[in-house]
Design a protein around this motif. Sequence first.
Motif, PDB file in Angstrom:
ATOM      1  N   ASP A 256     -46.650 -48.225 -17.990  1.00 40.41           N
ATOM      2  CA  ASP A 256     -47.112 -46.850 -18.115  1.00 40.41           C
ATOM      3  C   ASP A 256     -48.583 -46.792 -18.517  1.00 40.41           C
ATOM      4  O   ASP A 256     -49.362 -46.034 -17.938  1.00 40.41           O
ATOM      5  CB  ASP A 256     -46.242 -46.108 -19.136  1.00 40.41           C
ATOM      6  CG  ASP A 256     -46.630 -44.651 -19.276  1.00 40.41           C
ATOM      7  OD1 ASP A 256     -46.680 -43.944 -18.248  1.00 40.41           O
ATOM      8  OD2 ASP A 256     -46.899 -44.216 -20.416  1.00 40.41           O
ATOM      9  N   LYS A 257     -48.978 -47.610 -19.479  1.00 40.35           N
ATOM     10  CA  LYS A 257     -50.377 -47.634 -19.922  1.00 40.35           C
ATOM     11  C   LYS A 257     -51.300 -48.091 -18.798  1.00 40.35           C
ATOM     12  O   LYS A 257     -52.373 -47.522 -18.591  1.00 40.35           O
ATOM     13  CB  LYS A 257     -50.537 -48.551 -21.134  1.00 40.35           C
ATOM     14  CG  LYS A 257     -49.957 -47.975 -22.397  1.00 40.35           C
ATOM     15  CD  LYS A 257     -50.098 -48.951 -23.552  1.00 40.35           C
ATOM     16  CE  LYS A 257     -49.439 -48.404 -24.796  1.00 40.35           C
ATOM     17  NZ  LYS A 257     -49.522 -49.337 -25.931  1.00 40.35           N
TER      18      LYS A 257
ATOM     19  N   GLN B 169     -51.740 -45.336 -16.178  1.00 42.60           N
ATOM     20  CA  GLN B 169     -52.711 -44.319 -16.603  1.00 42.60           C
ATOM     21  C   GLN B 169     -54.144 -44.829 -16.432  1.00 42.60           C
ATOM     22  O   GLN B 169     -55.011 -44.116 -15.925  1.00 42.60           O
ATOM     23  CB  GLN B 169     -52.456 -43.927 -18.056  1.00 42.60           C
ATOM     24  CG  GLN B 169     -51.192 -43.133 -18.250  1.00 42.60           C
ATOM     25  CD  GLN B 169     -50.944 -42.809 -19.712  1.00 42.60           C
ATOM     26  OE1 GLN B 169     -51.857 -42.734 -20.513  1.00 42.60           O
ATOM     27  NE2 GLN B 169     -49.679 -42.620 -20.061  1.00 42.60           N
TER      28      GLN B 169
END
Length: 102
Positions: free
Chosen positions: A28-29, A32
Motif C-alpha cells: 500500500d505504501k 501511494q
Amino acid sequence: FDDYLLKPVEEQKLHETVEQLLALTTYDKRLQEYHALTAKQAVLTIAKSEEALAENEEYSSLEERIEEIQAEFEQLREELGYRQLQNAFDVIDVEAPAVEQR
C-alpha cells in the motif's frame, strides 16, 4: 488491512498472518509512492523537452525510483500471491464518478 483469526491460533498461522499484513502494508505504501512519482513524471514529460529531461539528474533519479518500486511490486506479488492481493483490494472496489464532457 485487517485479518481475523479464530482462537485457538497456531503459532505458525499467526506468524504467516502478520507477515502477510506487513507485506500488504508495504504494498500500500509503495503504491501511494508510485502514483505520486508517476504523476510527477507525467507533468515533467508534458512540461519539458526530451533533451531537457535526458540531461536532468533529478528526472533520472525519478525514473530509477519508479523502476525500483515496480520491482518491489513483483516481489510483493510473489510473496502474497495473486489471490491475497485480489482479496485485499476487492474491499476498495470504488467506481470513479462519471465525468461530463462539454
